[in-house]
Motif scaffolding. Structure first.
Motif, PDB file in Angstrom:
ATOM      1  N   ALA A 221       1.745   7.424  47.232  1.00  0.00           N
ATOM      2  CA  ALA A 221       2.737   6.286  47.154  1.00  0.00           C
ATOM      3  C   ALA A 221       2.326   5.107  47.706  1.00  0.00           C
ATOM      4  CB  ALA A 221       3.983   6.781  47.547  1.00  0.00           C
ATOM      5  N   ARG A 222       1.636   5.238  48.906  1.00  0.00           N
ATOM      6  CA  ARG A 222       1.211   3.669  49.500  1.00  0.00           C
ATOM      7  C   ARG A 222      -0.015   3.339  48.885  1.00  0.00           C
ATOM      8  NH1 ARG A 222       1.945   5.060  56.021  1.00  0.00           N
ATOM      9  NH2 ARG A 222       4.357   4.795  55.947  1.00  0.00           N
ATOM     10  N   GLU A 223      -0.938   4.139  48.471  1.00  0.00           N
ATOM     11  CA  GLU A 223      -2.061   3.798  47.682  1.00  0.00           C
ATOM     12  C   GLU A 223      -1.721   2.897  46.424  1.00  0.00           C
ATOM     13  OE1 GLU A 223      -4.462   6.828  47.259  1.00  0.00           O
ATOM     14  OE2 GLU A 223      -5.334   7.142  49.342  1.00  0.00           O
ATOM     15  N   ALA A 224      -0.804   3.599  45.618  1.00  0.00           N
ATOM     16  CA  ALA A 224      -0.162   2.694  44.702  1.00  0.00           C
ATOM     17  C   ALA A 224       0.324   1.694  44.771  1.00  0.00           C
ATOM     18  CB  ALA A 224       0.476   3.632  43.831  1.00  0.00           C
ATOM     19  N   GLN A 229      -0.329  -4.623  45.004  1.00  0.00           N
ATOM     20  CA  GLN A 229      -0.224  -5.944  45.468  1.00  0.00           C
ATOM     21  C   GLN A 229      -1.938  -6.507  45.335  1.00  0.00           C
ATOM     22  OE1 GLN A 229       0.592  -4.669  49.469  1.00  0.00           O
ATOM     23  NE2 GLN A 229       2.705  -4.787  49.253  1.00  0.00           N
ATOM     24  N   ALA A 230      -2.594  -5.670  45.473  1.00  0.00           N
ATOM     25  CA  ALA A 230      -4.085  -6.347  45.148  1.00  0.00           C
ATOM     26  C   ALA A 230      -4.333  -6.986  43.656  1.00  0.00           C
ATOM     27  CB  ALA A 230      -5.199  -5.426  45.469  1.00  0.00           C
ATOM     28  N   ARG A 231      -3.715  -6.179  42.662  1.00  0.00           N
ATOM     29  CA  ARG A 231      -3.941  -6.734  41.404  1.00  0.00           C
ATOM     30  C   ARG A 231      -2.845  -7.813  40.992  1.00  0.00           C
ATOM     31  NH1 ARG A 231      -1.024  -5.656  36.830  1.00  0.00           N
ATOM     32  NH2 ARG A 231       0.625  -4.209  37.947  1.00  0.00           N
ATOM     33  N   THR A 232      -2.034  -7.853  41.646  1.00  0.00           N
ATOM     34  CA  THR A 232      -1.180  -9.120  41.306  1.00  0.00           C
ATOM     35  C   THR A 232      -1.313 -10.169  42.284  1.00  0.00           C
ATOM     36  OG1 THR A 232       0.750  -8.083  42.481  1.00  0.00           O
ATOM     37  CG2 THR A 232       0.837  -7.565  40.122  1.00  0.00           C
ATOM     38  N   THR A 303      -1.861 -13.618  36.904  1.00  0.00           N
ATOM     39  CA  THR A 303      -2.369 -12.224  36.563  1.00  0.00           C
ATOM     40  C   THR A 303      -3.103 -12.142  35.391  1.00  0.00           C
ATOM     41  OG1 THR A 303      -0.493 -11.576  35.243  1.00  0.00           O
ATOM     42  CG2 THR A 303      -0.516 -10.969  37.722  1.00  0.00           C
ATOM     43  N   GLU A 304      -4.273 -11.225  35.170  1.00  0.00           N
ATOM     44  CA  GLU A 304      -5.077 -11.047  33.731  1.00  0.00           C
ATOM     45  C   GLU A 304      -4.277 -10.959  32.640  1.00  0.00           C
ATOM     46  OE1 GLU A 304      -8.386  -8.729  34.815  1.00  0.00           O
ATOM     47  OE2 GLU A 304      -8.980  -9.824  36.334  1.00  0.00           O
ATOM     48  N   SER A 311       8.993  -7.833  35.036  1.00  0.00           N
ATOM     49  CA  SER A 311       8.507  -6.557  35.031  1.00  0.00           C
ATOM     50  C   SER A 311       7.665  -6.161  36.277  1.00  0.00           C
ATOM     51  CB  SER A 311       7.376  -6.564  33.721  1.00  0.00           C
ATOM     52  OG  SER A 311       6.664  -5.245  33.675  1.00  0.00           O
ATOM     53  N   LEU A 312       7.007  -7.418  36.987  1.00  0.00           N
ATOM     54  CA  LEU A 312       6.383  -7.140  38.089  1.00  0.00           C
ATOM     55  C   LEU A 312       7.263  -6.760  39.091  1.00  0.00           C
ATOM     56  CD1 LEU A 312       3.834 -10.239  38.028  1.00  0.00           C
ATOM     57  CD2 LEU A 312       3.145  -7.770  37.617  1.00  0.00           C
ATOM     58  N   LEU A 313       8.493  -7.386  39.291  1.00  0.00           N
ATOM     59  CA  LEU A 313       9.617  -7.090  40.126  1.00  0.00           C
ATOM     60  C   LEU A 313      10.118  -5.691  40.145  1.00  0.00           C
ATOM     61  CD1 LEU A 313      11.142  -8.147  42.502  1.00  0.00           C
ATOM     62  CD2 LEU A 313      12.916  -8.935  40.810  1.00  0.00           C
ATOM     63  N   ALA A 314      10.200  -5.214  38.793  1.00  0.00           N
ATOM     64  CA  ALA A 314      10.819  -4.045  38.467  1.00  0.00           C
ATOM     65  C   ALA A 314       9.618  -2.738  39.089  1.00  0.00           C
ATOM     66  CB  ALA A 314      11.026  -3.704  37.206  1.00  0.00           C
TER      67      ALA A 314
END
Length: 397
Positions: A221-224, A229-232, A303-304, A311-314
């Motif tokens: 869960a923490r890795e996800a 955070q790294a993607r966005t 974001t790419e 959607s990001l917030l959800a």
């Protein structure tokens, strides 16, 4: 007229009734079937009763009985973590059928083998073989036959509602009977200790497995969340949106000030004044910036894949809930492991002996009068049924 006198009656004369009775008595003598019935009575009833009486009186050796009683109990104290709720279901409780297991174990070959190794019951019960073949065993008896003989010498009663087990052990002398009863209690305690050890191992192993699984789920869960955070490039969308709302509020304040200055300048000059055109360009720039900031709430251009901000917030909220849930499961699993280790240090099951093995003073077995009476009763019942069946078939034939 001449009358003829009747003949005189003498004592030797007999009437017709007496003659008929005498002839009937002569004809009612014993016949072959009567003799066969009496012979079968002697053979089926009298002979077994006589043989049983002679065997019990002359050959059967006296037996002494030792009685003991115990019950399997479990620890009834409740720990602090269990009072907080839920952990009793995680850790589990001892099964209520432990007394049933112990009842079967006392009659098993394993118990017979252990007691024979400790006390040598084969040599004890075989010392009067073949003089007393009913209550003795062969010196070379197999374990299966020894287990059957053991069930004859050991009487066990089990109350399923209370779990109370009563055991009566019989032997040739009172000391041996008491030793057998004590060994039964000792082997039963060893079985309870083995159940305790197995329960402790299973409890700790299950708790450790649950903890490893919870730790793996928490790590995933923490890795996800970190990958999101790294993607966005957004550590916290909520903080980010609050910052953007602050920017919009600041721009709106600047827009209001520029509009006020614009109105004041128009009142003092005309629209051809360069300052008016400059304020107009400033107002348009602030309005465009406000519109751009508001548009960023629904679409994030950083974001790419141009995910929408809702959607990001959800997605972020879902990942954060997964992390919180995994952390809670990890804390519960860690507490369960500590509780299992604490419980492993205590005796969850124990054997409570409320009647210590007694020492007999008189030989209560075999119960000769009862055995002779039962032999006579069953033989008489069998002979009666056989006679009734025989005569029924004979009359119909």
């Amino acid at each position: 007229m001449n009358t003829q006198a009747p003949p005189p009656v003498t004592d030797d004369s007999e009437t017709s009734v007496q003659r008929l009775a005498r002839q009937t008595a002569v004809h009612s003598r014993l016949r072959t079937r009567h003799k066969g019935l009496i012979a079968s009575l002697l053979f089926v009833v009298v002979l077994p009763v006589v043989l049983t009486s002679l065997y019990l009186a002359l050959l059967a050796q006296p037996q002494y009985a030792s009685e003991t009683g115990f019950v399997v109990r479990q620890e009834e104290s409740v720990s602090a973590s269990q009072m907080l709720g839920g952990l009793s279901q995680v850790l589990g409780t001892p099964s209520a059928s432990n007394s049933d297991l112990l009842f079967e174990f006392i009659q098993s070959q394993a118990m017979v083998r252990r007691i024979n190794d400790e006390l040598g019951i084969v040599g004890h019960y075989a010392q009067f073989w073949p003089l007393d073949p009913v209550y003795s065993i062969r010196p070379d008896i197999t374990i299966e036959d020894l287990a059957q003989f053991w069930r004859r010498m050991i009487r066990i009663t089990h109350d399923k509602s209370s779990g109370v087990i009563m055991v009566e052990a019989r032997a040739r002398d009172a000391a041996m009977a008491q030793q057998i009863a004590r060994e039964i209690v000792a082997q039963s305690e060893a079985m309870i200790n083995m159940l305790n050890a197995q329960a402790r191992r299973d409890s700790i192993a299950n708790a450790e497995a649950d903890l490893d699984q919870a730790l793996s789920a928490l790590r995933s869960a923490r890795e996800a969340l970190v990958a999101f955070q790294a993607r966005t490039q957004i550590l916290d969308p909520q903080a980010d949106i609050q910052g953007r709302m602050g920017v919009v509020a600041n721009l709106q304040q600047q827009l209001a000030e520029a509009l006020v200055d614009y109105d004041l300048l128009l009142q003092a000059t005309d629209s051809t004044d360069p300052r008016v055109r400059q304020l107009d360009r400033r107002i348009r720039a602030i309005e465009q910036r406000i519109a751009g900031e508001r548009a960023s709430y629904s679409s994030d251009g950083t974001t790419e894949d141009a995910d929408s901000y809702p959607s990001l917030l959800a997605t972020y909220e879902g990942l954060r809930v997964d992390v919180q849930f995994a952390e809670e499961i990890y804390r519960v699993s860690l507490t369960a492991l500590n509780q299992a280790r604490t419980a492993a240090e205590r005796q969850q099951l124990y054997l409570a002996t409320f009647i210590s093995p007694t020492s007999a003073e008189t030989a209560e077995y075999p119960r000769k009068v009862l055995l002779v009476a039962l032999t006579a009763f069953f033989c008489m019942m069998g002979w009666s049924v056989g006679a009734l069946v025989y005569y029924s078939l004979r009359d119909r034939g």
